[in-house]
Design an enzyme around this catalytic site. Sequence first.
Site, PDB file in Angstrom:
ATOM      1  CB  CYS A  17      36.890  25.969  37.808  1.00  0.00           C
ATOM      2  SG  CYS A  17      36.544  27.713  38.124  1.00  0.00           S
ATOM      3  CG  ASP A  19      40.844  31.976  32.052  1.00  0.00           C
ATOM      4  OD1 ASP A  19      41.128  32.073  30.839  1.00  0.00           O
ATOM      5  OD2 ASP A  19      41.272  32.766  32.913  1.00  0.00           O
ATOM      6  NE  ARG A  74      32.259  26.280  39.121  1.00  0.00           N
ATOM      7  CZ  ARG A  74      32.376  27.580  38.864  1.00  0.00           C
ATOM      8  NH1 ARG A  74      31.714  28.131  37.860  1.00  0.00           N
ATOM      9  NH2 ARG A  74      33.161  28.348  39.592  1.00  0.00           N
ATOM     10  CD  GLU A  79      45.713  25.734  41.716  1.00  0.00           C
ATOM     11  OE1 GLU A  79      44.599  26.271  41.847  1.00  0.00           O
ATOM     12  OE2 GLU A  79      46.225  25.495  40.608  1.00  0.00           O
ATOM     13  CD1 TRP A 108      44.631  29.281  44.062  1.00  0.00           C
ATOM     14  CD2 TRP A 108      42.621  30.244  43.961  1.00  0.00           C
ATOM     15  NE1 TRP A 108      43.795  28.406  43.427  1.00  0.00           N
ATOM     16  CE2 TRP A 108      42.548  28.970  43.349  1.00  0.00           C
ATOM     17  CE3 TRP A 108      41.467  31.036  44.012  1.00  0.00           C
ATOM     18  CZ2 TRP A 108      41.369  28.473  42.789  1.00  0.00           C
ATOM     19  CZ3 TRP A 108      40.295  30.537  43.462  1.00  0.00           C
ATOM     20  CH2 TRP A 108      40.256  29.275  42.861  1.00  0.00           C
ATOM     21  CE1 TYR A 149      39.064  23.429  42.190  1.00  0.00           C
ATOM     22  CE2 TYR A 149      39.571  25.613  43.050  1.00  0.00           C
ATOM     23  CZ  TYR A 149      39.150  24.805  42.009  1.00  0.00           C
ATOM     24  OH  TYR A 149      38.827  25.359  40.807  1.00  0.00           O
TER      25      TYR A 149
END
Length: 361
Positions: free
Chosen positions: A242, A266, A263, A65, A87, A167
Amino acid sequence: MQQYLNLLQAILGNGVQTGDRTGTGTMTLPGYHYQVKLNQDEDGVIHGFPLLTTKKMSLKSVFEELIWKLRGDTNIRFLVQNGNHIWTEWPFKKWLQETGQQAIIDRMWKDEEKSDYSDKWKQKKSEFEAKILADEPIKIASRVEMASDLYQTTSFAKKWGELGRTYGHQFRRFGEVCFNDFDGETREDLFLAFDHIPRHFCEGKDQLMDAIELIKHNPENCRIIISLWNPQDVDKTLLPPCPCFYQFFANQEGYLHLNMYQRSCDSFLGVPYNTAQDSLFLCLMAQVTGRKPGIFNHFFGDVHIYLNHIDQVKQQLQRIPGELPSIRLNPEIKNILDFKRSDIELLNYDPQEHIRGAVSI
């Protein structure tokens, strides 16, 4: 990693129960921070790498990733080709919504507790990923009404595997302006005004390469920053970044440090991978700029545990963490985009059993 277990305990002990975008519900804290101290010895081994030992994690998934982001990719096909499904849920859900399959979304969950996805959801997701891999050509309506050809040919993965300006886009093309960013009337005016429509009206900023150059040539600079949060693009992606703000510190000779602000967090599923991935990012950046990795500070914004992960979190808190593993990078790699999974050796990793949990979308 005790810092991570302390985070989970803090959310359970002091968090507030609240609703959320996904409808699952969370226990949430308004901010948290922990620190990872990496120690590279003279043999190039980086000790204290934050891959959890209280549940098994995949360094392969962490790396894939990361390199997908750093290469500027925003399509899930590369990930699916490598057996990484992290994803898939988001474009899969969009495909269902836009192809008349809402009934599958309505029955997404196996039970009211949202302990797992339904068998139908899993079956259809597998079919979707097979289509992404096959990547057959499809026709779509032209986005330029004045065009003589009413349809354009694309591929299934290009049409349905795209996450949008998340991203990879922000790392490598921040602020890019393209033809389709304009409203319909402006696009028509531009189409009539130009014999050839340029792909880019404004080139984006390559923040990754800019950061590397600053670390090498202006290490005392306080602006070695990569921001993935572009308000103009928040509605142009299936999920905005995130982890969204990075600041590198190169003013200690021979070392590189990193602060990262996330931000939305999880804590059961995502945070362990975020911590490991951006610690690895620090290690890669350090090597290609001729330094050793030092401190990674992980700052959390809305840090939460989804209510359907409470049991898994309690199970994990009962486990005793072991010694963190080490990693060793291939010292021959000098370009960050040249790293492959085989260039990262994982040493002394002895985790406990994996604990499953379903991601909320």
